[in-house]
Enzyme design. Sequence first.
Site, short mmCIF file in Angstrom:
data_model
loop_
_atom_site.label_atom_id
_atom_site.label_comp_id
_atom_site.label_asym_id
_atom_site.label_seq_id
_atom_site.Cartn_x
_atom_site.Cartn_y
_atom_site.Cartn_z
N HIS A 268 0.85 -1.18 0.00
CA HIS A 268 0.00 0.00 0.00
C HIS A 268 0.89 1.24 0.00
O HIS A 268 1.67 1.43 0.93
CB HIS A 268 -0.88 -0.05 1.24
CG HIS A 268 -1.89 1.04 1.29
ND1 HIS A 268 -3.02 1.04 0.51
CD2 HIS A 268 -1.95 2.17 2.01
CE1 HIS A 268 -3.73 2.11 0.77
NE2 HIS A 268 -3.11 2.83 1.67
N ASP A 270 0.52 5.14 0.08
CA ASP A 270 -0.32 6.33 0.15
C ASP A 270 0.25 7.37 -0.82
O ASP A 270 1.43 7.70 -0.75
CB ASP A 270 -0.36 6.86 1.58
CG ASP A 270 -1.21 5.97 2.48
OD1 ASP A 270 -2.27 5.52 2.02
OD2 ASP A 270 -0.81 5.72 3.62
N ASP A 380 -7.87 0.87 2.06
CA ASP A 380 -7.66 1.82 3.15
C ASP A 380 -8.36 3.14 2.85
O ASP A 380 -7.74 4.06 2.35
CB ASP A 380 -6.14 2.05 3.29
CG ASP A 380 -5.81 3.02 4.41
OD1 ASP A 380 -6.55 3.05 5.40
OD2 ASP A 380 -4.81 3.75 4.28
N HIS A 590 -6.94 9.25 -0.55
CA HIS A 590 -7.59 9.10 0.76
C HIS A 590 -6.82 9.64 1.97
O HIS A 590 -7.18 9.32 3.11
CB HIS A 590 -8.02 7.65 0.98
CG HIS A 590 -6.88 6.67 1.09
ND1 HIS A 590 -6.59 5.77 0.12
CD2 HIS A 590 -5.97 6.45 2.06
CE1 HIS A 590 -5.55 5.03 0.48
NE2 HIS A 590 -5.16 5.43 1.66
ZN ZN Z 1 -3.71 4.50 2.87
#
Ligand code: ZN
Length: 1079
Positions: A268, A270, A380, A590
Site C-alpha cells: 500500500h 499512500d 484503506d 484518501h
Molecule cells: Zn492509505
Amino acid sequence: MADPGVQASIHKNLKTTLPRIDNYINSTRFSSVNLKGRLYADTRPVSLSHWAVPGGEGAWQSWTFEEVMQQNFLPTSVGESFGPTWTTHWFKVEYEIPEEWVGHEVRFRWATGSEASVWTTDGKLLQGLSTGTGHQMRPDYVITRSYEGGAGNQVFYVEMAANRLFGAGDGDDLTPPNPNKYYTLTRAEISKFDTQVYKLIRDLEVLHQLADVLQNDPRGYQALYTANQMVNSIIAKDESGASQLADRHFAKGNGARAHTLSAIGNCHIDSAWLWPYSETKRKVGRSYASQVRLMEDYPELVFVASQAQQWAWCKQYYPDLFERVKMQVQAGKFLPVGGTWVEMDGNIPSGESFIRQFLHGQRFYQQELGVTCKEFWLPDTFGYSAQIPAMMRHMDLSRFLTQKLSWSMVNKFPHHNFTWEGIDGSTVLAHFPPGDSYNMNTTVEEAVRTVSNLEDKGRVSTSAFLFGYGDGGGGPTQDMLERARRLKDTDGCPKMNIVTPDVLFSTLENEQHNMCRWVGELYLELHNGTYTSQADMKRLCRSAEFHLRDAEFLLSTASASLGVAASALLQASLESLDSAWKKVLLNQFHDVLPGSGIGIIYPEATRYYEEAIAAAMGVWHDSADALFGAFEYKDFLSLWLSVSGFWSLEVWSGGEQTWTAFNTLQWAREEVVAAQTRSGGEEERSAGYVLVQAPPLGYAVLEGVSPTSPVSLTETDGLFVLDNGLLRAEINAYGQVVSLVTAGDYRDVFRKEDGSQLAGNQLVLFDDEPLVFDAWDVMDYHLETPVVLNQEGSGRSVSPVTVVEAGPLLARLRWSVDISSDSTLTQDIELRASTPYLIFSTVVDWQEDRKILKVLFDHNVMARNASFDIQFGHLERPTHMNTSWDSARYEVCGHKWADVSEPNWGFAVLNDSKYGWMARGNHLTLSLLKAPKSPDDTCDMGSHEFKYALMPHVGTVNEAGVARRAYEFNNPLRLLQLPTATTSTQPSWSAMTVEGEGAVLHAIKPAEDGSGEVVLRLFECHGSKSKVKLHTSLPITDVHNCNGMEVKGSQAAFSKEGEETTISLSLSPFSIIALRLSF
Ligand SMILES: [Zn+2]
C-alpha cells in the site's frame, strides 16, 4: 501421530525450550554464538563519495541521472550525517570483492535509518533500501548469488532520501514533520552471506512461531521438538541434518478441508500522507524495483499494485523500470489492481468523480499494459458510499476488496464475505481480508488469526492474505517469501497459497451463494472528522467538479453542433480536460481530500485544483467562442473564481457585446444576479441586482424581469422579518432563525405548536480532542461540550444584526461574533426574490486549537429518518440512537444537502463545500471548521468563506425539489458576454431539455476516445421508478446505451421529428445510466 524421527526435549518445560529456540535466531542477544551472528560471515568496507541535490522537497525531480553523474562527488564515510528533511543525497559506492569469496553469495549492506535505492552506473534503478528503528525491512542488496571471481573494482550508486518510510515526524509518526532531521550513515559494506545459515534461521523462526502460537495443540509441540532437536544438531555441527529435520516437518501437509489463505503480495503506497507527492513517486520506484528484483529468485511471487497514477509516475520517472515491470505484467506476476486512478476517499468525491477514477484508471491500464482490472481495490479509506455497488456495476465491476471497516470503534462488522447491495439494488461481491490488515508479514500468528477472525467460517474456503510492507510502500521481502514457502501446506497452520486476485475472487464467486447480504453504506465508525479537516480541499474539489461538468457540457455541445469544424478544439480541449481531471482525481486520494496529510501536501494540492479549474474555464470559453462567436472574456477568470458571492458587474444590452445568463442545468431557472442593467424598469434594477431567466442547458439575453413577489424586510420588536412570497423567516439580533414558514403553510420549523421557541443557525463551538488521530477523528464525547456562540450569555462579543440591503430583489442582514479572542465570524443572511431558501454567507478567521465549529438547527420536525445527498442519489439514516450502530453514526457524510421531513413537510439545509452532518433527535448540524494539530499543525488556520442555505418546504424532499435547489445553489447562473450579432438572431438558446423530473442529467461529455461522439450520464434521483424524455435539436444520428467505460451496448430507443430528436428512458430507483450519441 508423533514423528518417529524427532526427539522430544528431555524436560517437559515449554518455558525453557521455547525461548531457547528464539535465542538461537535472536539478532540482539547471543549473536556471538547463535545463527544470527553467523549470517553475514565476513565483511569489507566500501569507499564512498557524496553529492547533495541542491534544494529540499521534490528538488530531485529537476536532475536527470546523467546530470547527477556529472557532479563533483566528495569523499565521505560511515559516521557522517545527511539532511535536512526531504533533501536528496547521492553516493558513489566503490568496492572490490575478495577472491576468497568465490562461490559465495555477496551482499551490499547499508543503514541510514532512511529510505534509499541502489542504481547501476548507467542509471538503472535496481532496488529499494529501507532501514531504521522498526523499519529494518530491506537492509541489503544481493550483488551476486554466487561470486565467480575476477570482477575487480566495481561501482554503483545509492540515492538517499532524508526521510523515513513514514515521513519525518519526531517520535510519533503522526506529529508534524521535523524539518531539520539528519540521518547518520551507520553501515556501508559488502558482505559474504551464508545461505545455509539463512535457511536454518528461517526454519527455526517458523517452527518457533508454530510452537508459540499452537501451545495447546500437539502440532505445536511437534514443531517445538523439531526445532529443539535442530538446535542440538547445529551445536553438534550437523547443519545438514538440522536442515533435513525442518524439511521433513514442513512436508507434513494439511487435510483437504483446511482453510486456504490467498496470499497476495502488495505494498500500500499512500499517494501522499506523511510525505508529499514528490516522495511518493520515489516510493513507487523503490517498491516496484524491489519486487521485480525479488521475482528473479521467487518465481511464485504475485505482486499487485493499485493506483494508475503511480504506474504513470513509474513510466514518467523510471521508464527503464517500467519496461521491466511490463514484462512481469505479461508474465502474470506483477499486476495492476483496483481500476482507479488513485485509491480515493470513499465518501466525499462526487458520483462523476468516482466514475472518472475508474475511467482514467482503466484506460491507462488498457493502453499501457493491455490489462483491464476486474476488481475495485480500496483497502484503506474512511468509509464507503452506499452508491459504490451501482457505480462499480456501471463500470462493469462486481468484485470489491477493503479492510478498513475493521477499524470501527463500536461495532464489529458481521461479515468478511458478503453480497453488498447499494441504494439502487445493485450488488457486488465484497471481501474483507479477515486478518484486518494489508501489511502482513507471513507469520504463523497472522495466518492463524486470519482464520480465527473469519466471520464466515464454513461459508467460504479461502481468505485474502495481503502481505508486504505498506502505507509507505516497500512490499514483500525475501524473509516473507521464505516463510510463505514453509507455510504453503503445513499441518496446524492454514494453507498459504500465493495467487492472483482473480483466483481469490473466482473461488469466492463459487461460494457466494453461501454469503449473507448487507444493504446500504459501509460506515466506518472512526475518522469522521475527515469530512471537515482541510476545508479548502473540500471547497476546491466541489468547485472543480462543477467547473469540469460545465466545461464538458459546452465542449460536447460545440463538437456535436459544429462537427469537423470543431475537431481541433475537441482534440485540444480533451487533452486539457484529461490533465485537469487527473489533477482532481489525484487530490481525491484518501489522505489528501480527507485532510489527514502533513502540511507540505496542501499548497501543491491547492495549485492542482486551481489549475484544473482554470483549464475547465479555458475549455468553457473556447467552446463558447466556437459556438457563439468571438467575445470578450478577459474579466472572467477572476469572476469565475469568485464562487462565494455575486459577480459585481456593470452590464447592459446593446453595442457589439450583449450579456447573457447561462444555465448549465436541465431545468429553466429564474435567479437574482448582481449586475447593473440599463434595461427594465426601476424595480428590476434596484440596488445593483437583477432578476433574470435562463432556459435549460442554454442561455438567454440578460433582461430584468419583475419578481412575482418582491422581497420585504421589516423589523418588529428586535426581530427582522424577511419574506419573498415563497418563505417567511424571522431572525433575532444574534442571527438565529426563530421562525421559518413556507408561504401558505401553517407549520413553523422553529416555533412549536404550543408556542415554545426553538432556533436555527446557532453557531456552536465544541471541544475536539480525539484520542489519537487528530485530523481524522471527531469523537463521540465532543458532543458533551457545546457552546452556542450567538446567544445571550455566551460570553462572546456579538455585533448584532444590522440591515445591509432591504429589497426588493434581495434583502441582506449582517452580524458577527468573536468565536474566541483569536477567531471571528461574520455572516450575511440573505433572501432573494424567486429563491425558496435563506442564504448564510459566512466569513471566518479561524485560529483555534482542537475545536470544531458547527451550525445547529434545533427544529420542530418529527422525523425518524433524515435524508442525505450522496453520489447519484440520496440515503436515509435514523435520527435516533436505538442501537449501537445508530449511536456510532453521530457524524455522517452528506454532499450538497440534508433534509429532515415529516411525510408532507420539513426543511433542508444546502451547502457549497461541507460534508459532515449530524441528524439526531431534533438537531440537524453541519460541521463547518475543525482545528487539528496533527499531522499538520497549521491545518485550516486562517480565512475561510463558505455558504449554506436553509429551505423550508411542504411535501416530501422529492416533491419540494431539494436536490434541484442544491444543484442551483452550487452552480449559480453564469453571466456570459456574447456578440450582439449572435444574440440578435438568437436571443435565447437551449441545447437540450429533459421532460420529467425523476432523472438528473449530470454529465454531458465528449467521448474519451476523441471520436466526437457524446456521452450522457443520468441518474434516477427520487428513489422511485421514473420515465423521462430528452429532447434536443443537436444533429443526432444514432443513440446507444453504454457503460461507464463508454463502450457501446444495445441501441437505445429514439425518435426524430424534423430537427428534434427525442430519447425516451425508463429508470429504476437511483439507477445510473449512460448513453452514447452519434452525430
Ligand atoms: Zn492509505
